[in-house]
Design a protein around this motif. Structure first.
Motif, short mmCIF file in Angstrom:
data_model
loop_
_atom_site.label_atom_id
_atom_site.label_comp_id
_atom_site.label_asym_id
_atom_site.label_seq_id
_atom_site.Cartn_x
_atom_site.Cartn_y
_atom_site.Cartn_z
N SER A 1 0.83 -1.21 0.00
CA SER A 1 0.00 0.00 0.00
C SER A 1 0.86 1.26 0.00
CB SER A 1 -0.92 -0.01 1.23
OG SER A 1 -1.80 -1.11 1.20
N ILE A 2 1.90 1.27 0.81
CA ILE A 2 2.80 2.44 0.86
C ILE A 2 3.52 2.60 -0.48
CG2 ILE A 2 4.82 3.42 2.00
CD1 ILE A 2 3.96 1.97 4.55
N GLN A 3 3.95 1.49 -1.05
CA GLN A 3 4.64 1.54 -2.34
C GLN A 3 3.73 2.06 -3.44
OE1 GLN A 3 5.63 -2.26 -4.15
NE2 GLN A 3 7.59 -1.47 -4.84
N SER A 4 2.48 1.61 -3.45
CA SER A 4 1.52 2.06 -4.46
C SER A 4 1.24 3.56 -4.31
CB SER A 4 0.22 1.26 -4.32
OG SER A 4 -0.76 1.73 -5.23
N THR A 5 1.11 4.02 -3.08
CA THR A 5 0.89 5.46 -2.85
C THR A 5 2.09 6.27 -3.28
OG1 THR A 5 -0.50 4.86 -0.94
CG2 THR A 5 0.22 7.15 -1.11
N ALA A 6 3.29 5.77 -3.01
CA ALA A 6 4.50 6.48 -3.42
C ALA A 6 4.57 6.62 -4.93
CB ALA A 6 5.73 5.75 -2.88
N ARG A 7 4.15 5.59 -5.66
CA ARG A 7 4.14 5.67 -7.12
C ARG A 7 3.16 6.72 -7.61
NH1 ARG A 7 4.01 -0.84 -8.29
NH2 ARG A 7 6.25 -1.26 -7.94
N ARG A 8 2.00 6.80 -6.98
CA ARG A 8 1.02 7.83 -7.38
C ARG A 8 1.56 9.23 -7.13
NH1 ARG A 8 -4.31 6.46 -4.26
NH2 ARG A 8 -4.90 8.45 -5.25
N VAL A 9 2.24 9.42 -6.00
CA VAL A 9 2.83 10.73 -5.70
C VAL A 9 3.92 11.05 -6.72
CG1 VAL A 9 4.17 12.04 -4.01
CG2 VAL A 9 2.26 10.62 -3.25
N ALA A 10 4.73 10.05 -7.07
CA ALA A 10 5.80 10.27 -8.05
C ALA A 10 5.24 10.65 -9.42
CB ALA A 10 6.66 9.02 -8.17
N GLN A 11 4.01 10.20 -9.73
CA GLN A 11 3.37 10.54 -10.99
C GLN A 11 2.65 11.88 -10.95
OE1 GLN A 11 0.91 7.14 -11.76
NE2 GLN A 11 2.64 5.81 -12.27
N GLY A 12 2.70 12.57 -9.80
CA GLY A 12 2.13 13.90 -9.70
C GLY A 12 0.82 13.99 -8.93
N ASP A 13 0.32 12.87 -8.40
CA ASP A 13 -0.93 12.88 -7.64
C ASP A 13 -0.63 13.20 -6.18
OD1 ASP A 13 -3.43 12.61 -6.61
OD2 ASP A 13 -3.62 10.44 -6.97
N LEU A 14 -0.65 14.49 -5.83
CA LEU A 14 -0.33 14.90 -4.47
C LEU A 14 -1.49 14.71 -3.51
CD1 LEU A 14 1.73 18.14 -5.19
CD2 LEU A 14 2.57 15.84 -4.71
N LYS A 15 -2.63 14.23 -3.99
CA LYS A 15 -3.77 13.92 -3.12
C LYS A 15 -3.70 12.49 -2.60
CE LYS A 15 -5.67 17.96 -3.76
NZ LYS A 15 -5.73 18.95 -2.67
N ALA A 16 -2.77 11.72 -3.10
CA ALA A 16 -2.67 10.31 -2.70
C ALA A 16 -2.19 10.20 -1.26
CB ALA A 16 -1.71 9.57 -3.63
N ARG A 17 -2.82 9.31 -0.51
CA ARG A 17 -2.43 9.04 0.88
C ARG A 17 -2.46 7.54 1.13
NH1 ARG A 17 -1.56 13.51 -0.02
NH2 ARG A 17 -1.91 15.39 1.24
N VAL A 18 -1.70 7.12 2.11
CA VAL A 18 -1.68 5.70 2.50
C VAL A 18 -3.03 5.34 3.10
CG1 VAL A 18 -0.54 3.96 3.91
CG2 VAL A 18 0.80 5.81 2.89
N PRO A 19 -3.61 4.18 2.76
CA PRO A 19 -4.91 3.80 3.33
C PRO A 19 -4.91 3.87 4.84
CG PRO A 19 -4.31 2.31 1.55
CD PRO A 19 -3.13 3.20 1.77
N SER A 20 -6.07 4.25 5.40
CA SER A 20 -6.17 4.47 6.84
C SER A 20 -5.93 3.20 7.66
CB SER A 20 -7.55 5.04 7.17
OG SER A 20 -8.58 4.15 6.73
N ASN A 21 -6.25 2.03 7.08
CA ASN A 21 -6.06 0.80 7.86
C ASN A 21 -4.59 0.54 8.16
OD1 ASN A 21 -5.68 0.35 5.07
ND2 ASN A 21 -5.82 -1.85 5.38
N VAL A 22 -3.68 1.06 7.32
CA VAL A 22 -2.25 0.89 7.60
C VAL A 22 -1.84 1.79 8.77
CG1 VAL A 22 0.08 1.08 6.64
CG2 VAL A 22 -1.82 0.30 5.19
N ALA A 23 -2.34 3.01 8.80
CA ALA A 23 -1.99 3.94 9.88
C ALA A 23 -2.54 3.50 11.23
CB ALA A 23 -2.50 5.34 9.54
N LYS A 24 -3.57 2.65 11.24
CA LYS A 24 -4.16 2.20 12.50
C LYS A 24 -3.43 1.02 13.13
CE LYS A 24 -8.83 3.75 11.26
NZ LYS A 24 -10.23 3.32 10.98
#
Length: 436
Positions: A158-181
């Motif tokens: 999940s973190i890796q997938s979010t990092a790829r979205r951010v690298a592609q310019g999607d600054l709204k991407a966040r790690v799913p909440s279930n990981v942070a819990k």
């Protein structure tokens, strides 16, 4: 009995700390002591008592005869003849022989036949009569391993997938909440990653807002300066004409720069759904090539287009795509040598899983250093020629890259041989594309 060298093939000496080399002397000494004290009957009981399951042992005298009168195999006799006093020899993993001299001075050879390997014995010990329990234990351990692997790998993915979205310019991407819990290090990593993206988004939005505001604020005084220059041209004599022309060119250059900054700012803020419409890409490129060819003729250059059919995009921004094409083609015309032709090719690439529209623009200029092929798409990046100041303002290719990114496409540059640069734009086939 004499053996040739070839007869000893496959027989090897075993040294300590091998288990066989450690146990063989003790076992041989015990076997000889039992035989000399109790005779054949005692040795028969000894051999049956200790080795009736997985091993058979024979005690040979100085004439290589079994003290119990048993028959030996040819391989067993080969190993027995090969052994020397105080040394263990084996043939494969099934026959071993150890020679020793007893306290009475008689030579003996302990010959051992291993009916099962150590691995088979280990499996027998683990399974035995408890086969169902062993299988159940194996399945339980396997299931626990899969659960543990998923528990660790899922948040990392999940973190890796979010990092790829951010690298592609999607600054709204966040790690799913279930990981942070979660209550482990991966949860802390996810929270730190989201905080980093929040800070990055704030900085970029602040930069975009500042750029947009400054560009708009400069537009009004520039308009007044243009008006003042026009009035000065009418009032003053011809001797001030050169100065006014320089002023006019500088004002025009600033106006172009601010216009490009506004375009870049608009593209970086994203495209709204109202800006998207049906676009005939072939027609758009054809019109752009015609305009650029007209401009290129003034400097002894030309622009040609090769296309195969119509390419209809149902959801695209024509202004952004036109801006991308214009900047790439005009950049190629600017750096091409006089008397050369800029080649524009619009085609379909069907090599991948989905067809892609490819637009390639090839010039016959000096090219770009290999280390700068990616950097030329960054804002304000310019390359100086031999002893010359950098040409342009470094925004044209940055605008093109941003426009293509908003259409989920890619843009890349590569040097050609012997001279020239080729820029390739790829648009994905999931833009609701019709190919005529």
């Amino acid at each position: 009995m004499v053996f040739l060298i070839n007869d000893l093939k496959g027989i090897r000496q075993v040294y300590a700390p091998s288990m066989y080399a450690t146990i063989a002397p003790v076992l041989a000494a015990e076997a000889v002591r039992t035989y000399e004290v109790g005779g054949p009957d005692a040795f028969a009981v000894f051999s049956q008592r200790d080795f009736h399951q997985n091993r058979r042992i024979f005690l040979l005298d100085g004439f290589y005869k079994d003290v119990l009168g048993g028959s030996l195999t040819d391989d067993g006799l080969r190993v027995a003849h090969a052994t020397r006093n105080g040394q263990l020899f084996m043939l494969g993993r099934n026959i071993a022989a150890y020679k020793l001299v007893s306290a009475s001075g008689r030579p003996y050879i302990l010959l051992i036949y291993l009916t099962k390997s150590l691995w088979i014995e280990l499996i027998d010990a683990l399974v035995g009569r408890n086969l169902p329990y062993t299988i159940g234990l194996f399945l339980l351990v396997t299931a626990l391993c899969f659960v543990l692997a998923y528990h660790i790998a899922a948040p990392i993915h999940s973190i890796q997938s979010t990092a790829r979205r951010v690298a592609q310019g999607d600054l709204k991407a966040r790690v799913p909440s279930n990981v942070a819990k979660r209550f482990d290090e991966l949860s802390a990593l996810a929270k730190d990653f989201d905080s980093m993206v929040d800070r990055l988004e704030l900085l970029i939005e602040t930069q975009r807002s500042l750029l947009n505001s400054v560009s708009h604020e400069l537009r009004s005084p520039l308009a007044r300066i243009n008006l003042a220059v026009a009035m000065l041209k009418e009032r003053y004599a011809a001797d001030a004409d050169d100065m006014l022309q320089h002023l006019d060119r500088d004002v025009e250059r600033i106006d172009v720069l601010i216009g490009q900054l506004l375009i870049l700012s608009r593209l970086e803020s994203g495209l709204s759904s109202s800006e998207r419409e049906e676009v005939d890409l072939a027609q758009l490129v054809e019109g752009t090539v015609a305009d650029c060819h007209f401009e290129a003729e003034a400097s002894g250059k030309s622009v040609s287009l090769h296309t195969a059919g119509a390419f209809l995009l149902r959801s695209a921004d024509p202004h952004a795509l036109r801006s991308a094409c214009e900047n790439v083609i005009r950049n190629a015309v600017r750096f091409s040598q006089p008397g050369t032709n800029v080649e524009v090719l619009l085609a379909i690439d069907r090599n991948g899983s989905e067809p892609q529209v490819t637009l390639s623009v090839r010039d016959y200029g000096p090219g770009v250093p290999e280390e700068a092929l990616d950097a030329i798409f960054q804002p304000f990046y310019r390359i100086a020629g031999d002893g010359q100041e950098p040409d342009g303002n470094g925004l044209g290719l940055a605008i093109a890259a941003e426009a293509i990114r908003l259409h989920r496409g890619t843009i890349s540059a590569s040097n050609c041989r012997p001279i020239g640069l080729e820029i390739t734009i790829r648009l994905p086939g999931d833009l609701d594309m019709d190919i005529a």
